[in-house]
Design a protein around this motif. Structure first.
Motif, PDB file in Angstrom:
ATOM      1  N   TRP A 121     -16.921 -27.709 -41.950  1.00 12.35           N
ATOM      2  CA  TRP A 121     -18.020 -28.648 -42.201  1.00 12.35           C
ATOM      3  C   TRP A 121     -17.514 -30.071 -42.354  1.00 12.35           C
ATOM      4  O   TRP A 121     -18.070 -31.002 -41.763  1.00 12.35           O
ATOM      5  CB  TRP A 121     -18.847 -28.227 -43.420  1.00 12.35           C
ATOM      6  N   TYR A 177     -18.218 -33.457 -40.018  1.00  9.97           N
ATOM      7  CA  TYR A 177     -18.608 -34.797 -40.488  1.00  9.97           C
ATOM      8  C   TYR A 177     -17.636 -35.856 -39.975  1.00  9.97           C
ATOM      9  O   TYR A 177     -18.045 -36.955 -39.601  1.00  9.97           O
ATOM     10  CB  TYR A 177     -18.693 -34.841 -42.013  1.00  9.97           C
ATOM     11  N   TYR A 191     -19.237 -27.653 -34.208  1.00 11.19           N
ATOM     12  CA  TYR A 191     -20.492 -27.048 -34.667  1.00 11.19           C
ATOM     13  C   TYR A 191     -20.616 -25.602 -34.184  1.00 11.19           C
ATOM     14  O   TYR A 191     -21.057 -24.722 -34.936  1.00 11.19           O
ATOM     15  CB  TYR A 191     -21.695 -27.875 -34.199  1.00 11.19           C
ATOM     16  N   ILE A 227     -18.732 -23.366 -36.431  1.00  8.89           N
ATOM     17  CA  ILE A 227     -19.484 -23.112 -37.670  1.00  8.89           C
ATOM     18  C   ILE A 227     -20.548 -22.050 -37.432  1.00  8.89           C
ATOM     19  O   ILE A 227     -20.729 -21.148 -38.262  1.00  8.89           O
ATOM     20  CB  ILE A 227     -20.109 -24.431 -38.195  1.00  8.89           C
TER      21      ILE A 227
END
Length: 183
Positions: A114, A118, A160, A163
């Protein structure tokens, strides 16, 4: 009164000197950043790889090519003595580049997908003004940075996707360098 600041030969020589300095510097920064976190860990090996994950060899080839393009782009800007915005363009790109190079330490080193996402988003967002500023100094320099911007965007999508495939974050802390003792 002189109306020419430098001859074409002097401009080429200035670009060449900057390129001989900046290409290796960019590669050294990238290589060093890559040492702060590596995909060669049990944690990363244990992650489910998304369908868009390229073969691992692609990353070394792509990053090497991108580092050369980045170094050449920066050399074009650095050799543009007297160009309006030259220092600002170099500074904005340096900030963006340092942010992007911190990704490996966070994603691989800290095993934090995560925070890695970012960082890569911040790097892509910071790339937009850096790209505009570089483009204003030398259009060719801006063009040389477009593949890097594209790769940053792809890296964000790939981060992403990791994730999504590994919502629990993988077996964190599984670096192989620690021993757990249960009492």
């Amino acid at each position: 009164m002189m109306n020419v600041l430098a001859s074409k030969a002097q401009l080429r020589a200035s670009f060449l000197r900057w390129a001989l300095f900046l290409v290796p510097l960019v590669m050294l920064i990238g290589f060093t950043a890559g040492q702060l976190g590596s995909p060669l860990t049990p944690w990363f090996a244990g992650l489910v790889k998304p369908a868009i994950f390229p073969p691992p060899v692609v990353f070394g080839i792509v990053w090497t090519a991108l580092f050369v393009l980045i170094g050449l782009s920066l050399a074009l800007v650095a050799s543009a003595w007297g160009a309006a915005g030259r220092g600002l363009a170099l500074g904005a790109f340096a900030v963006q580049f340092m942010v992007s190079q911190s990704w490996s330490a966070v994603f691989f080193g800290m095993q934090d997908m995560w925070s890695g996402l970012y960082i890569i988003i911040a790097a892509a967002v910071l790339m937009v003004p850096a790209l505009v500023l570089v483009w204003r100094v030398r259009r060719a320099a801006g063009l040389l940075l477009l593949p890097y911007f594209g790769w940053l965007c792809f890296a964000g999508v790939l981060n992403y996707a990791f994730i999504q495939e590994n919502p629990e974050g993988g077996a964190r802390g599984d670096s192989g360098a620690e021993t757990r003792v249960q009492i």
